[in-house]
Design a protein around this motif. Structure first.
Motif, PDB file in Angstrom:
ATOM      1  N   ASN A  48       0.820  -1.197   0.000  1.00  0.00           N
ATOM      2  CA  ASN A  48       0.000   0.000   0.000  1.00  0.00           C
ATOM      3  C   ASN A  48       0.863   1.261   0.000  1.00  0.00           C
ATOM      4  OD1 ASN A  48      -2.342  -1.492   0.090  1.00  0.00           O
ATOM      5  ND2 ASN A  48      -2.401  -1.563   2.342  1.00  0.00           N
ATOM      6  N   PHE A  49       2.016   1.157   0.682  1.00  0.00           N
ATOM      7  CA  PHE A  49       2.928   2.300   0.742  1.00  0.00           C
ATOM      8  C   PHE A  49       3.455   2.668  -0.652  1.00  0.00           C
ATOM      9  CE2 PHE A  49       7.284   3.842   1.120  1.00  0.00           C
ATOM     10  CZ  PHE A  49       7.076   4.976   1.888  1.00  0.00           C
ATOM     11  N   TYR A  50       3.840   1.652  -1.409  1.00  0.00           N
ATOM     12  CA  TYR A  50       4.400   1.906  -2.736  1.00  0.00           C
ATOM     13  C   TYR A  50       3.338   2.368  -3.735  1.00  0.00           C
ATOM     14  CZ  TYR A  50       8.973   0.160  -1.576  1.00  0.00           C
ATOM     15  OH  TYR A  50      10.221  -0.001  -1.030  1.00  0.00           O
ATOM     16  N   ARG A  51       2.064   2.085  -3.427  1.00  0.00           N
ATOM     17  CA  ARG A  51       1.026   2.504  -4.368  1.00  0.00           C
ATOM     18  C   ARG A  51       0.846   4.012  -4.349  1.00  0.00           C
ATOM     19  NH1 ARG A  51      -4.347  -1.058  -3.916  1.00  0.00           N
ATOM     20  NH2 ARG A  51      -4.862   0.400  -5.585  1.00  0.00           N
ATOM     21  N   ASN A  52       1.279   4.669  -3.297  1.00  0.00           N
ATOM     22  CA  ASN A  52       1.158   6.126  -3.230  1.00  0.00           C
ATOM     23  C   ASN A  52       2.517   6.760  -3.504  1.00  0.00           C
ATOM     24  OD1 ASN A  52       0.779   8.825  -2.581  1.00  0.00           O
ATOM     25  ND2 ASN A  52      -0.681   8.349  -0.937  1.00  0.00           N
ATOM     26  N   PHE A  57       8.091   9.438  -2.509  1.00  0.00           N
ATOM     27  CA  PHE A  57       9.063  10.474  -2.849  1.00  0.00           C
ATOM     28  C   PHE A  57       9.315  11.417  -1.683  1.00  0.00           C
ATOM     29  CE2 PHE A  57       7.694   9.656  -7.380  1.00  0.00           C
ATOM     30  CZ  PHE A  57       8.870   9.013  -7.717  1.00  0.00           C
ATOM     31  N   PHE A  58       8.247  11.738  -0.909  1.00  0.00           N
ATOM     32  CA  PHE A  58       8.394  12.621   0.244  1.00  0.00           C
ATOM     33  C   PHE A  58       9.300  11.985   1.303  1.00  0.00           C
ATOM     34  CE2 PHE A  58       6.936  14.296   4.375  1.00  0.00           C
ATOM     35  CZ  PHE A  58       7.256  15.639   4.169  1.00  0.00           C
ATOM     36  N   THR A  59       9.115  10.645   1.489  1.00  0.00           N
ATOM     37  CA  THR A  59       9.952   9.920   2.453  1.00  0.00           C
ATOM     38  C   THR A  59      11.418   9.901   2.021  1.00  0.00           C
ATOM     39  OG1 THR A  59       8.068   8.510   3.005  1.00  0.00           O
ATOM     40  CG2 THR A  59      10.268   7.728   3.655  1.00  0.00           C
ATOM     41  N   LEU A  60      11.630   9.638   0.731  1.00  0.00           N
ATOM     42  CA  LEU A  60      13.012   9.635   0.214  1.00  0.00           C
ATOM     43  C   LEU A  60      13.648  11.002   0.361  1.00  0.00           C
ATOM     44  CD1 LEU A  60      12.591   7.478  -3.021  1.00  0.00           C
ATOM     45  CD2 LEU A  60      13.725   6.818  -0.896  1.00  0.00           C
ATOM     46  N   PHE A  61      12.866  12.053   0.135  1.00  0.00           N
ATOM     47  CA  PHE A  61      13.390  13.411   0.266  1.00  0.00           C
ATOM     48  C   PHE A  61      13.838  13.692   1.705  1.00  0.00           C
ATOM     49  CE2 PHE A  61      12.488  17.825   1.516  1.00  0.00           C
ATOM     50  CZ  PHE A  61      13.406  18.497   0.721  1.00  0.00           C
ATOM     51  N   SER A  64      17.084  11.813   2.459  1.00  0.00           N
ATOM     52  CA  SER A  64      18.236  12.461   1.813  1.00  0.00           C
ATOM     53  C   SER A  64      18.629  13.736   2.542  1.00  0.00           C
ATOM     54  CB  SER A  64      17.904  12.766   0.350  1.00  0.00           C
ATOM     55  OG  SER A  64      17.575  11.596  -0.344  1.00  0.00           O
ATOM     56  N   LEU A  65      17.608  14.530   2.920  1.00  0.00           N
ATOM     57  CA  LEU A  65      17.888  15.772   3.636  1.00  0.00           C
ATOM     58  C   LEU A  65      18.580  15.492   4.966  1.00  0.00           C
ATOM     59  CD1 LEU A  65      17.547  18.839   3.835  1.00  0.00           C
ATOM     60  CD2 LEU A  65      15.305  18.447   4.880  1.00  0.00           C
ATOM     61  N   PHE A  66      18.084  14.482   5.671  1.00  0.00           N
ATOM     62  CA  PHE A  66      18.693  14.115   6.948  1.00  0.00           C
ATOM     63  C   PHE A  66      20.148  13.684   6.774  1.00  0.00           C
ATOM     64  CE2 PHE A  66      19.713  10.778  10.054  1.00  0.00           C
ATOM     65  CZ  PHE A  66      19.605  11.521  11.233  1.00  0.00           C
ATOM     66  N   ALA A  67      20.424  12.900   5.735  1.00  0.00           N
ATOM     67  CA  ALA A  67      21.800  12.427   5.477  1.00  0.00           C
ATOM     68  C   ALA A  67      22.732  13.577   5.183  1.00  0.00           C
ATOM     69  CB  ALA A  67      21.780  11.424   4.328  1.00  0.00           C
ATOM     70  N   PHE A  68      22.272  14.541   4.345  1.00  0.00           N
ATOM     71  CA  PHE A  68      23.132  15.674   4.010  1.00  0.00           C
ATOM     72  C   PHE A  68      23.389  16.563   5.222  1.00  0.00           C
ATOM     73  CE2 PHE A  68      24.313  15.472  -0.265  1.00  0.00           C
ATOM     74  CZ  PHE A  68      23.310  14.872  -1.001  1.00  0.00           C
TER      75      PHE A  68
END
Length: 570
Positions: A48-52, A57-61, A64-68
């Motif tokens: 269900n998570f991947y269907r949205n 994309f918001f989670t990946l963002f 990435s922001l946290f890592a940087f």
């Protein structure tokens, strides 16, 4: 320097800079593993998570922001998380190195045999991965944890008794310099051989001989090493202009023969061992006055170690001041030393475990019968390589303290002397016979174990890759700057660094007392606490304290600079 080749299948790892590794907490690292198992248990939720796609994309963002952000606030020196990774270890259960009958018996052999790395049925990649994960936490901790009094004592510098460098030349020496520096008729050429540290010794003697003869010194010619094939020239290794400037008041150094002497046929010579200044003048002064050029070869240990005071000071001036490494070598050596120093004190180990060392010393590595046979066969084919005392057996040499320490013995010695388990160790030296795998006892006890290859950034070592002398120079720089230095066997590098560290204020230098400590290594029934107490007692006067050369007649002043080159005002 001979290259070790291992045709066995190797595992590949992605090298990750430590500032990334350190930025990942143990909890976040664990969450990465937990997420894998959680995903299997909740496949429907994941679906269900991947269907949205917006949520994805918001989670990946956010990730990435946290890592940087973490990277921005956790910049650090790039230490590999598992610097000397050991993969595909051979089965050493029955090898001579790990046998209790060996002189270097492992006190905790039972625990080593239970380790997964020695389990024939275990998956090596799994055990190495577990070591990688465990070592991430160790890297994050560094040496900032609380240390015991014994561990603090290990890093403590010995009492230098107030000795400082003092190179005050006599009035007669300074007066004689005027004539030496004005001379334009006599030139000394020398060809130096061996490894970098052996070449250093001969260059020191060449300067002194030029001074004795009142001749100008042509920049020494470095003979191509037959073992390593290194074609480096003087200016590739040492700072030539600095060398000339430091010695400007002692000996005139020229880059080449002047045009007036180019067609001169030089007089060649090779002095016998331990010649005196009077011998040099008697045999060479008249000839160089007539011909104008003298060419000397094979200077290793040819000049006496007991020279007049001014010439002893000149030897120290050359060794400790004039022979500075070339700028590219010095800069890289300094950078690697700074990376080691960035997390606190470090120990430099000069491990003499290369194949040619075992052959030349008449000793056996004790890895397995196969490796012992390799060394014995090489020695039979080239008996001239044996350095001396050919009438002694291997065991006699071992008991006399003439053999290098193996990895097990070095480990036990360091533990007995109180080296903290989280000590960072810089490993200097060539590839050991048997490969890095034979260093496992050291890495097992001291996981923060690095070589220049581990610490250099990508491409930094490329200009020096096939230059054994330059690589040795980098090891020399990092070792000299360490808080503690210990060689596993004597040699030109160990002797040079001993003198250099003494001249720099008697920085800690551990001299293994092999002859006296080996009987205790053989005693497998001796409790560890008693063993540690005895070993520490045997080395209480072998930690780099000032030693008077006058009590060691025939020793090199560049190894024992007190009292000729260092003095105590009190």
């Amino acid at each position: 320097m001979a290259k070790w080749k291992n045709n066995a299948k190797k595992l590949s790892y992605i090298s990750v800079p430590s500032h990334i590794i350190n930025s990942i907490s143990s909890s976040s690292l664990q969450s990465l593993f937990d997420s894998s198992s959680t995903s299997k248990k909740s496949s429907r939720t994941t679906f269900n998570f991947y269907r949205n796609p917006r949520i994805l994309f918001f989670t990946l963002f956010l990730i990435s922001l946290f890592a940087f952000l973490k990277l921005g606030f956790n910049l650090d020196i790039p230490f590999s998380s598992y610097p000397c990774g050991i993969t595909n270890l051979p089965n050493f259960k029955n090898s001579f190195l790990y046998s209790k009958s060996n002189l270097g018996v492992v006190s905790n052999i039972e625990s080593l045999q239970k380790d997964e790395v020695f389990n024939d049925n275990s998956d090596v990649s799994v055990s190495v991965l577990e070591s990688l994960i465990a070592n991430v936490q160790l890297q994050a901790q560094g040496t900032s944890g609380l240390e015991s009094d014994e561990e603090i004592e290990f890093w403590k510098k010995p009492n230098g008794m107030g000795y400082k460098p003092c190179l005050d030349f006599s009035r007669d020496y300074r007066r004689g310099s005027e004539g030496v520096l004005r001379g334009r008729k006599k030139y000394l050429m020398v060809v130096v051989s061996g490894g970098m540290n052996q070449q250093r010794n001969q260059i020191v003697d060449a300067v002194v001989i030029a001074r004795i003869l009142g001749a100008a010194l042509v920049v020494p010619i470095l003979q191509v090493n037959v073992i390593w094939g290194d074609e480096s020239e003087f200016a590739d290794i040492f700072d030539l202009e600095y060398f000339k400037s430091v010695l400007a008041n002692d000996v005139r150094v020229v880059s080449a023969l002047p045009s007036t002497h180019l067609m001169t046929r030089p007089v060649e010579g090779s002095p016998p061992l331990h010649v005196t200044p009077s011998w040099i003048r008697t045999h060479y002064l008249g000839r160089i006055n007539r011909e104008g050029v003298l060419l000397l070869r094979g200077l290793d240990s040819r000049l006496s170690k007991d020279l007049p005071s001014d010439l002893q000071k000149l030897r120290c001036k050359v060794a400790f001041n004039a022979l500075r490494f070339a700028k590219p070598v010095q800069e890289l050596g300094n950078n690697i030393a700074e990376r080691m120093q960035s997390k606190g004190p470090y120990l430099a180990l000069h491990l003499r475990m290369e194949k040619d060392v075992w052959v030349r010393t008449g000793c056996l590595p004790g890895l397995s019968p196969e490796y012992d046979e390799i060394v014995n066969n090489e020695r039979k084919q080239r008996p001239e390589l044996l350095t001396g005392r050919s009438n002694m057996t291997y065991h006699e040499r071992k008991l006399a303290g003439l053999c290098p320490l193996n990895a097990v013995e070095v480990t036990r010695l360091l533990k007995a002397l109180g080296a903290p388990k989280n000590s960072r160790i810089y490993w200097a030296g060539g590839q050991p016979l048997g490969g890095k795998e034979v260093l496992y006892p050291l890495i097992h006890e001291f996981p923060h174990f690095y070589s220049k290859e581990d610490l250099a950034l990508p491409g930094e070592l490329d200009p020096f890759a096939k230059k054994a002398s330059l690589m040795a120079a980098i090891d020399f720089i990092v070792s000299e700057k360490s808080d503690v230095f210990m060689p596993s066997h004597g040699g030109n590098m160990g002797h040079a660094i001993q003198g250099q560290r003494a001249y720099a204020g008697h920085k800690k230098y551990i001299t293994p007392n092999k002859r006296k400590m080996l009987p205790y290594f053989m005693n497998s029934s001796l409790p560890e606490a008693d063993f540690n107490r005895i070993i520490k007692g045997l080395h209480q006067d072998s930690l780099g304290q000032p030693e008077l050369r006058t009590s060691k007649a025939g020793r090199d002043v560049t190894k024992y600079p007190v009292p000729e080159c260092m003095c105590n005002d009190s």
